[in-house]
Scaffold this motif. Structure first.
Motif, PDB file in Angstrom:
ATOM      1  N   GLU A 293       0.826  -1.202   0.000  1.00 24.97           N
ATOM      2  CA  GLU A 293       0.000   0.000   0.000  1.00 24.97           C
ATOM      3  C   GLU A 293       0.864   1.256   0.000  1.00 24.97           C
ATOM      4  O   GLU A 293       0.542   2.241  -0.664  1.00 24.97           O
ATOM      5  N   ALA A 294       1.969   1.222   0.735  1.00 30.60           N
ATOM      6  CA  ALA A 294       2.857   2.385   0.849  1.00 30.60           C
ATOM      7  C   ALA A 294       3.664   2.634  -0.417  1.00 30.60           C
ATOM      8  O   ALA A 294       4.287   3.680  -0.551  1.00 30.60           O
ATOM      9  N   SER A 295       3.613   1.709  -1.366  1.00 28.46           N
ATOM     10  CA  SER A 295       4.398   1.858  -2.588  1.00 28.46           C
ATOM     11  C   SER A 295       3.753   2.793  -3.605  1.00 28.46           C
ATOM     12  O   SER A 295       4.420   3.311  -4.488  1.00 28.46           O
ATOM     13  N   ASP A 296       2.427   3.042  -3.490  1.00 28.09           N
ATOM     14  CA  ASP A 296       1.747   3.964  -4.402  1.00 28.09           C
ATOM     15  C   ASP A 296       0.584   4.623  -3.678  1.00 28.09           C
ATOM     16  O   ASP A 296      -0.508   4.057  -3.576  1.00 28.09           O
ATOM     17  N   LEU A 297       0.816   5.827  -3.189  1.00 31.04           N
ATOM     18  CA  LEU A 297      -0.187   6.537  -2.397  1.00 31.04           C
ATOM     19  C   LEU A 297      -1.370   7.010  -3.219  1.00 31.04           C
ATOM     20  O   LEU A 297      -2.420   7.322  -2.660  1.00 31.04           O
ATOM     21  N   THR A 298      -1.246   7.052  -4.541  1.00 26.04           N
ATOM     22  CA  THR A 298      -2.371   7.488  -5.379  1.00 26.04           C
ATOM     23  C   THR A 298      -3.482   6.450  -5.400  1.00 26.04           C
ATOM     24  O   THR A 298      -4.610   6.772  -5.769  1.00 26.04           O
ATOM     25  N   LYS A 299      -3.174   5.221  -5.039  1.00 30.65           N
ATOM     26  CA  LYS A 299      -4.167   4.150  -5.077  1.00 30.65           C
ATOM     27  C   LYS A 299      -4.957   4.036  -3.781  1.00 30.65           C
ATOM     28  O   LYS A 299      -5.827   3.198  -3.662  1.00 30.65           O
ATOM     29  N   LEU A 300      -4.654   4.891  -2.823  1.00 37.31           N
ATOM     30  CA  LEU A 300      -5.304   4.809  -1.517  1.00 37.31           C
ATOM     31  C   LEU A 300      -6.677   5.462  -1.519  1.00 37.31           C
ATOM     32  O   LEU A 300      -6.893   6.465  -2.186  1.00 37.31           O
ATOM     33  N   ASP A 301      -7.557   4.909  -0.741  1.00 29.46           N
ATOM     34  CA  ASP A 301      -8.806   5.578  -0.397  1.00 29.46           C
ATOM     35  C   ASP A 301      -8.526   6.213   0.960  1.00 29.46           C
ATOM     36  O   ASP A 301      -8.480   5.530   1.985  1.00 29.46           O
ATOM     37  N   LEU A 302      -8.293   7.503   0.960  1.00 29.67           N
ATOM     38  CA  LEU A 302      -7.869   8.205   2.165  1.00 29.67           C
ATOM     39  C   LEU A 302      -8.894   8.065   3.290  1.00 29.67           C
ATOM     40  O   LEU A 302      -8.524   8.005   4.460  1.00 29.67           O
ATOM     41  N   ASP A 303     -10.169   7.990   2.951  1.00 35.03           N
ATOM     42  CA  ASP A 303     -11.204   7.807   3.977  1.00 35.03           C
ATOM     43  C   ASP A 303     -10.975   6.498   4.739  1.00 35.03           C
ATOM     44  O   ASP A 303     -11.037   6.469   5.969  1.00 35.03           O
ATOM     45  N   LEU A 304     -10.719   5.433   4.009  1.00 38.52           N
ATOM     46  CA  LEU A 304     -10.515   4.132   4.644  1.00 38.52           C
ATOM     47  C   LEU A 304      -9.212   4.083   5.429  1.00 38.52           C
ATOM     48  O   LEU A 304      -9.152   3.511   6.514  1.00 38.52           O
ATOM     49  N   VAL A 305      -8.161   4.683   4.890  1.00 36.38           N
ATOM     50  CA  VAL A 305      -6.878   4.715   5.595  1.00 36.38           C
ATOM     51  C   VAL A 305      -7.030   5.491   6.900  1.00 36.38           C
ATOM     52  O   VAL A 305      -6.565   5.050   7.956  1.00 36.38           O
ATOM     53  N   PHE A 306      -7.712   6.622   6.839  1.00 33.97           N
ATOM     54  CA  PHE A 306      -7.910   7.420   8.045  1.00 33.97           C
ATOM     55  C   PHE A 306      -8.754   6.657   9.058  1.00 33.97           C
ATOM     56  O   PHE A 306      -8.482   6.690  10.256  1.00 33.97           O
ATOM     57  N   GLN A 307      -9.759   5.949   8.589  1.00 29.39           N
ATOM     58  CA  GLN A 307     -10.590   5.163   9.501  1.00 29.39           C
ATOM     59  C   GLN A 307      -9.763   4.070  10.163  1.00 29.39           C
ATOM     60  O   GLN A 307      -9.914   3.821  11.354  1.00 29.39           O
ATOM     61  N   ARG A 308      -8.874   3.418   9.412  1.00 31.73           N
ATOM     62  CA  ARG A 308      -7.992   2.403   9.999  1.00 31.73           C
ATOM     63  C   ARG A 308      -7.117   3.018  11.087  1.00 31.73           C
ATOM     64  O   ARG A 308      -6.945   2.445  12.161  1.00 31.73           O
ATOM     65  N   PHE A 309      -6.569   4.195  10.791  1.00 29.07           N
ATOM     66  CA  PHE A 309      -5.743   4.892  11.782  1.00 29.07           C
ATOM     67  C   PHE A 309      -6.572   5.233  13.022  1.00 29.07           C
ATOM     68  O   PHE A 309      -6.142   5.006  14.154  1.00 29.07           O
ATOM     69  N   ALA A 310      -7.782   5.764  12.809  1.00 34.54           N
ATOM     70  CA  ALA A 310      -8.643   6.135  13.936  1.00 34.54           C
ATOM     71  C   ALA A 310      -9.026   4.909  14.767  1.00 34.54           C
ATOM     72  O   ALA A 310      -9.074   4.977  15.993  1.00 34.54           O
ATOM     73  N   ASN A 311      -9.275   3.789  14.095  1.00 39.05           N
ATOM     74  CA  ASN A 311      -9.598   2.560  14.814  1.00 39.05           C
ATOM     75  C   ASN A 311      -8.412   2.069  15.642  1.00 39.05           C
ATOM     76  O   ASN A 311      -8.579   1.577  16.752  1.00 39.05           O
ATOM     77  N   LYS A 312      -7.229   2.217  15.090  1.00 38.60           N
ATOM     78  CA  LYS A 312      -6.022   1.715  15.749  1.00 38.60           C
ATOM     79  C   LYS A 312      -5.559   2.640  16.872  1.00 38.60           C
ATOM     80  O   LYS A 312      -5.223   2.192  17.960  1.00 38.60           O
ATOM     81  N   ALA A 313      -5.515   3.931  16.624  1.00 43.96           N
ATOM     82  CA  ALA A 313      -4.891   4.855  17.572  1.00 43.96           C
ATOM     83  C   ALA A 313      -5.766   6.031  17.957  1.00 43.96           C
ATOM     84  O   ALA A 313      -5.313   6.905  18.687  1.00 43.96           O
TER      85      ALA A 313
END
Length: 188
Positions: free
Chosen positions: A46-66
């Motif tokens: 995932e970290a190899s190409d940031l253009t392919k990210l769904d920022l909403d989902l990444v942020f939700q994962r971060f919020a769930n984790k920390a």
């Protein structure tokens, strides 16, 4: 030459901004810190190409984790900083010769969500999953309109609110208005 949109390249971009004095060093450091904390949930692929990210989902994962380690306001600031950083980074990679950091009239960094991230989110728009152990707010059951974001906001242990349909181009005045409305519901 291939364009590098990796997390490693993003960190090199932060160093470039600071070394060339294109942005205030404090702004660069705050964006870099927020980006690395939020994007720290990514695996190597995932970290190899940031253009392919769904920022909403990444942020939700971060919020769930920390998320419980941060105040809701801090989470939103981190999200804003990451959006600004990615917006500038994508513009730089696309056209380094004409790159100019995005700034407001007062010289501070803007808080726009990257256009590529908005397009990606629109293409893959899916209902945001509620954070485990929290009831789904009724409004979160409805899909957002294109160009809007769903934001999970951890308030305290076991309580997370979903802000649904927030415009991706939310202005500071609009954010202040929303904050005032929410503040009116607070119990002393």
């Amino acid at each position: 030459m291939t364009k590098d949109y990796s997390l490693r390249a993003l960190n090199e971009f932060f160093d470039y901004l600071a070394n060339k004095h294109l942005l205030n060093k404090n702004t660069v450091q705050s964006r870099k810190g927020a980006a690395n904390k939020i994007l720290g949930v990514l695996d190597e692929q995932e970290a190899s190409d940031l253009t392919k990210l769904d920022l909403d989902l990444v942020f939700q994962r971060f919020a769930n984790k920390a998320g419980k380690d941060y105040k809701p306001d801090s989470l939103m600031v981190y999200r804003s900083r990451l959006g600004s950083a990615l917006n500038d980074f994508f513009q730089y990679v696309e056209n380094p010769a004409q790159f100019r950091p995005s700034l407001k009239a007062n010289g501070s960094a803007t808080a726009k969500k990257p256009a590529k991230t908005i397009r990606k989110a629109d293409e893959q728009r899916a209902e945001a999953k509620p954070i485990a152990g929290t009831p789904t707010p009724p409004m979160a059951m409805h899909a957002s309109s294109p160009g809007s974001v769903n934001v999970p906001v951890p308030l305290r242990e076991g309580v997370t609110v979903q802000i649904t349909g927030l415009p991706a181009d939310l202005t500071e005045a609009e954010a202040s208005r929303l904050a005032a409305i929410i503040k009116a519901y607070a119990m002393a």
